[in-house]
Scaffold this active site. Structure first.
Site, PDB file in Angstrom:
ATOM      1  N   CYS A 121      -2.997   1.627   6.880  1.00 55.33           N
ATOM      2  CA  CYS A 121      -3.137   0.924   8.159  1.00 55.33           C
ATOM      3  C   CYS A 121      -3.727   1.820   9.234  1.00 55.33           C
ATOM      4  O   CYS A 121      -4.197   1.346  10.260  1.00 55.33           O
ATOM      5  CB  CYS A 121      -1.787   0.421   8.611  1.00 55.33           C
ATOM      6  N   LYS A 150      12.365  -7.902   0.896  1.00 56.77           N
ATOM      7  CA  LYS A 150      11.405  -8.463  -0.050  1.00 56.77           C
ATOM      8  C   LYS A 150      10.209  -7.520  -0.120  1.00 56.77           C
ATOM      9  O   LYS A 150       9.427  -7.431   0.839  1.00 56.77           O
ATOM     10  CB  LYS A 150      10.937  -9.866   0.381  1.00 56.77           C
ATOM     11  N   ASN A 176       0.804  -1.239   0.000  1.00 53.50           N
ATOM     12  CA  ASN A 176       0.000   0.000   0.000  1.00 53.50           C
ATOM     13  C   ASN A 176       0.828   1.276   0.000  1.00 53.50           C
ATOM     14  O   ASN A 176       0.373   2.321  -0.438  1.00 53.50           O
ATOM     15  CB  ASN A 176      -1.000  -0.018   1.155  1.00 53.50           C
ATOM     16  N   GLU A 211       4.940  -4.226  12.176  1.00 49.58           N
ATOM     17  CA  GLU A 211       3.993  -3.148  11.904  1.00 49.58           C
ATOM     18  C   GLU A 211       2.801  -3.790  11.221  1.00 49.58           C
ATOM     19  O   GLU A 211       2.876  -4.172  10.055  1.00 49.58           O
ATOM     20  CB  GLU A 211       4.636  -2.094  11.015  1.00 49.58           C
ATOM     21  N   GLU A 213     -10.526  -4.997   9.729  1.00 46.94           N
ATOM     22  CA  GLU A 213      -9.941  -3.922   8.930  1.00 46.94           C
ATOM     23  C   GLU A 213     -10.546  -3.987   7.526  1.00 46.94           C
ATOM     24  O   GLU A 213     -10.442  -4.997   6.838  1.00 46.94           O
ATOM     25  CB  GLU A 213      -8.432  -4.114   8.863  1.00 46.94           C
TER      26      GLU A 213
HETATM   27  N1  NAD Z   1       1.360  -0.940  10.762  1.00 47.75           N
HETATM   28  C1  NAD Z   1       1.881  -0.463   9.658  1.00 47.75           C
HETATM   29  O1  NAD Z   1       2.810   0.365   9.650  1.00 47.75           O
HETATM   30  C2  NAD Z   1       1.342  -0.930   8.335  1.00 47.75           C
HETATM   31  C3  NAD Z   1       1.719  -0.221   7.182  1.00 47.75           C
HETATM   32  C4  NAD Z   1       1.209  -0.667   5.956  1.00 47.75           C
HETATM   33  C5  NAD Z   1       0.374  -1.770   5.882  1.00 47.75           C
HETATM   34  N2  NAD Z   1       0.032  -2.422   7.035  1.00 47.75           N
HETATM   35  C6  NAD Z   1      -0.869  -3.560   6.983  1.00 47.75           C
HETATM   36  O2  NAD Z   1      -0.543  -4.407   5.882  1.00 47.75           O
HETATM   37  C7  NAD Z   1      -1.737  -5.006   5.362  1.00 47.75           C
HETATM   38  C8  NAD Z   1      -1.834  -4.760   3.875  1.00 47.75           C
HETATM   39  O3  NAD Z   1      -0.646  -5.147   3.252  1.00 47.75           O
HETATM   40  P1  NAD Z   1      -0.543  -6.547   2.502  1.00 47.75           P
HETATM   41  O4  NAD Z   1      -1.828  -6.933   1.891  1.00 47.75           O
HETATM   42  O5  NAD Z   1       0.682  -6.467   1.646  1.00 47.75           O
HETATM   43  O6  NAD Z   1      -0.258  -7.538   3.725  1.00 47.75           O
HETATM   44  P2  NAD Z   1       0.268  -9.041   3.640  1.00 47.75           P
HETATM   45  O7  NAD Z   1       0.517  -9.459   5.021  1.00 47.75           O
HETATM   46  O8  NAD Z   1      -0.609  -9.864   2.765  1.00 47.75           O
HETATM   47  O9  NAD Z   1       1.678  -8.913   2.862  1.00 47.75           O
HETATM   48  C9  NAD Z   1       2.697  -8.123   3.417  1.00 47.75           C
HETATM   49  C10 NAD Z   1       4.032  -8.655   2.908  1.00 47.75           C
HETATM   50  O10 NAD Z   1       4.192  -9.972   3.401  1.00 47.75           O
HETATM   51  C11 NAD Z   1       4.487 -10.841   2.336  1.00 47.75           C
HETATM   52  N3  NAD Z   1       4.003 -12.167   2.658  1.00 47.75           N
HETATM   53  C12 NAD Z   1       2.741 -12.627   2.648  1.00 47.75           C
HETATM   54  N4  NAD Z   1       2.695 -13.918   3.020  1.00 47.75           N
HETATM   55  C13 NAD Z   1       3.989 -14.298   3.260  1.00 47.75           C
HETATM   56  C14 NAD Z   1       4.640 -15.508   3.653  1.00 47.75           C
HETATM   57  N5  NAD Z   1       3.956 -16.626   3.907  1.00 47.75           N
HETATM   58  N6  NAD Z   1       5.993 -15.503   3.784  1.00 47.75           N
HETATM   59  C15 NAD Z   1       6.712 -14.373   3.534  1.00 47.75           C
HETATM   60  N7  NAD Z   1       6.157 -13.201   3.167  1.00 47.75           N
HETATM   61  C16 NAD Z   1       4.814 -13.169   3.034  1.00 47.75           C
HETATM   62  C17 NAD Z   1       3.828 -10.206   1.127  1.00 47.75           C
HETATM   63  O11 NAD Z   1       4.435 -10.673  -0.066  1.00 47.75           O
HETATM   64  C18 NAD Z   1       4.110  -8.741   1.387  1.00 47.75           C
HETATM   65  O12 NAD Z   1       5.408  -8.413   0.948  1.00 47.75           O
HETATM   66  C19 NAD Z   1      -2.884  -4.371   6.122  1.00 47.75           C
HETATM   67  O13 NAD Z   1      -3.311  -5.199   7.167  1.00 47.75           O
HETATM   68  C20 NAD Z   1      -2.280  -3.107   6.680  1.00 47.75           C
HETATM   69  O14 NAD Z   1      -2.920  -2.649   7.846  1.00 47.75           O
HETATM   70  C21 NAD Z   1       0.497  -2.027   8.261  1.00 47.75           C
HETATM   71  O1  LIG Z   2      -0.422   2.075   5.860  1.00 48.21           O
HETATM   72  C1  LIG Z   2       0.140   2.697   6.767  1.00 48.21           C
HETATM   73  C2  LIG Z   2       1.382   3.462   6.454  1.00 48.21           C
HETATM   74  O2  LIG Z   2       2.161   3.545   7.592  1.00 48.21           O
HETATM   75  C3  LIG Z   2       1.040   4.719   5.745  1.00 48.21           C
HETATM   76  S1  LIG Z   2       1.298   6.208   6.612  1.00 48.21           S
HETATM   77  O3  LIG Z   2       2.597   6.077   7.312  1.00 48.21           O
HETATM   78  O4  LIG Z   2       0.189   6.427   7.557  1.00 48.21           O
HETATM   79  O5  LIG Z   2       1.328   7.285   5.574  1.00 48.21           O
END
Ligand code: NAD
Ligand SMILES: O=C[C@H](O)CS(=O)(=O)O
Length: 492
Positions: free
Chosen positions: A298, A189, A166, A264, A393
């Site tokens: 997020c 990665k 995202n 995170e 979410e």
């Molecule tokens: N807290 C934060 O700072 C923050 C920031 C951005 C996004 N997010 C969260 O991330 C989520 C959205 O992102 P997403 O859809 O990419 O999440 P996701 O967990 O599906 O994927 C995140 C990363 O993990 C990898 N991944 C997935 N399964 C894996 C496995 N089995 N082994 C190794 N790597 C693996 C993906 O390829 C990707 O690079 C939402 O829940 C959002 O809230 C949190």
């Molecule tokens: O998805 C959450 C990221 O941390 C985006 S931001 O840092 O809030 O811009």
């Protein structure tokens, strides 16, 4: 030879086409240029390009390169490391327009938002270019007459990092910048959905003079690369940003191998509006917090808790503003909102809409999909606290509004569930603005603002939203170890 769609590729119109790299970056070499994983523009469904589908062995080669490069990097003065990072930040900003176009093409956000993210990504590099020079230790008065005690901070070594789709640039530099500033080496990665932003950052890091092996980008199917990251004994630190489910699984495995871990994870932010709030400020904050990146952040407000006295005025204004947002392809015109990342995201978002309406909610804006990928900004009033969007979410542009009576009821509703990332509070009561953050179980609280993220403040959550912090002077601690040195003077 790329199998990209020629129309899609031509639309990119990069001033510097070399920033689009269909290769991984391992040990300072661009590797595996054959077609592996297709990267698709979510707005058009057309293929933008391909990245190599590297496996566990390639990830281990990157870990080996990082292991070899890290000691010399750590031995360099922090100021030297900082100068190189500052050059990297400058190059990122110099190429902001191209990087933004690349991001919009692979992630979908409108160009203006993508450009904003590039500036945000560069800000982490710029911030930690300086912060690396301030990893101060301690001198502690000895417990014995001849004891001299000092505490030193040392880089943890090799960092393995995984980032989401995202924010495909800022989530990369929010990890890589503090790690490199601390004297670590990084194997990263990116999401297979949006790898080109990370690869373009690697092009510029190489150009800035970052020595080979310090910043490695391994593209491919997630699991085998992740396996290497959490199991290889040469990896000292695992830093993950993504969903709670995946983060728990990988983080638990990394911790099982006694690695340092930062997580995170997912959020479910409550957005509280009290009767005494400034309505204009509350609506503006709601628009920024809910509809940024089409609701795919997020820290997006995930459920709106609005006090009875201001409720009707708030929902009416919010619905009008949401209705006025235009959706479209971020590279064609200047839409307010782009597509969701994929069909699965659209399906989940619309399931939350249907569930809220089936539970008695009233649709005030949006509620439909355009061309299978654009979810109209949606506002639903009268949502039950038991609705899916109050418990999960959404990660889409849906504002579900729950009415409440007392402050105690609002706090109980806000703290329901297991997420603990961000919460928002709109009030002009100064005492309430002090009282409520103390009661809200969230890592970050916005008061009269919908934007809480920056490079200067610690970003992160509690409960099921993560472990550790990124950004700010707290962010570099995640990549440092303490070493206590106790020296006996006078021979004894
Ligand atoms: N807290 C934060 O700072 C923050 C920031 C951005 C996004 N997010 C969260 O991330 C989520 C959205 O992102 P997403 O859809 O990419 O999440 P996701 O967990 O599906 O994927 C995140 C990363 O993990 C990898 N991944 C997935 N399964 C894996 C496995 N089995 N082994 C190794 N790597 C693996 C993906 O390829 C990707 O690079 C939402 O829940 C959002 O809230 C949190
Ligand atoms: O998805 C959450 C990221 O941390 C985006 S931001 O840092 O809030 O811009």
């Amino acid at each position: 030879m790329s199998l990209a769609d020629p129309v899609e590729r031509a639309r990119l119109a990069l001033l510097r086409p070399a920033l689009l790299r269909e290769a991984a970056f391992v040990g300072g070499e661009w590797v595996g240029g054959d077609a592996g994983i297709a990267v698709v523009n979510p707005a058009t469904g057309r293929t933008l390009g391909h990245v190599p589908d590297l496996g566990r062995g390639d990830a281990e080669a990157a870990i080996a390169a990082a292991t070899a490069a890290q000691p010399a990097w750590a031995a360099r003065p922090a100021r030297e490391r900082g100068l190189l990072l500052r050059r990297w930040a400058e190059l990122i900003l110099e190429h902001r327009d191209d990087l933004a176009r690349l991001m919009t093409a692979e992630q979908g956000k409108p160009l203006a938002e993508a450009a904003g993210e590039i500036t945000y990504a560069a800000a982490f590099v710029d911030w930690f270019a300086e912060e690396g020079r301030r990893t101060y230790g301690d001198i502690i008065p000895g417990h014995l007459a001849n004891a001299r005690i000092r505490v030193e901070k040392r880089p943890v070594g090799v960092v393995a990092a995984i980032t989401p789709w995202n924010f495909p640039a800022a989530m990369v530099t929010r990890k890589a910048a503090p790690a490199l500033a601390a004297g670590c080496a990084v194997v990263l990665k990116p999401s297979e959905l949006t790898p080109f932003s990370a690869l373009a950052l690697a092009v510029l890091a190489e150009e800035a003079g970052l020595p080979a092996g310090l910043f490695n980008i391994v593209t491919g199917a997630p699991a085998p690369i992740g396996d290497a990251m959490v199991e290889d004994p040469r990896v000292a630190k695992f830093s993950f940003t993504g969903s709670t489910a995946v983060g728990r699984m990988l983080g638990g495995r990394a911790m099982g191998n006694v690695k340092r871990v930062s997580l995170e994870l997912g959020g479910n932010a409550p957005f509280l509006v009290f009767d005494d709030a400034d309505l204009d400020i509350a609506v503006e904050g709601a628009m920024l917090s809910k509809f940024r990146n089409a609701g795919q952040t997020c820290v997006c407000a995930n459920r709106f808790l609005v006090q009875a006295g201001i409720h009707d005025a708030f929902v009416a204004r919010l619905a009008d503003r949401a209705d006025a947002l235009g959706c479209g392809d971020g590279l064609a015109g200047a839409p307010d909102q782009g597509p969701l990342i994929d069909a699965r995201a659209v399906a989940k978002t619309m399931a939350h809409v249907r569930d809220a309406l089936d539970g008695g909610g009233r649709l005030l804006a949006g509620g439909s999909v355009i061309d299978d990928v654009f979810v109209r900004p949606t506002v639903i009033a009268g949502v039950s606290p038991d609705a899916l969007l109050c418990r999960e979410e959404t990660f889409g542009p849906v504002a579900g509004v729950v009415r409440f009576g007392s402050e105690a009821e609002a706090v109980a509703l806000a703290n329901a569930g297991s997420a603990g990332l961000a919460a928002y509070l709109f009030t002009r009561d100064a005492d309430r603005a002090i009282r409520l953050p103390e009661a809200l179980r969230y890592g970050m609280v916005g008061i009269n603002t919908g934007l809480i993220s920056s490079e200067v403040a610690p970003f992160g959550g509690c409960r099921q939203s993560g472990i550790g912090r990124e950004g700010s002077h707290y962010g570099i601690a995640e990549f440092l170890e303490l070493q206590t040195v106790v020296q006996a003077v006078g021979g004894a």
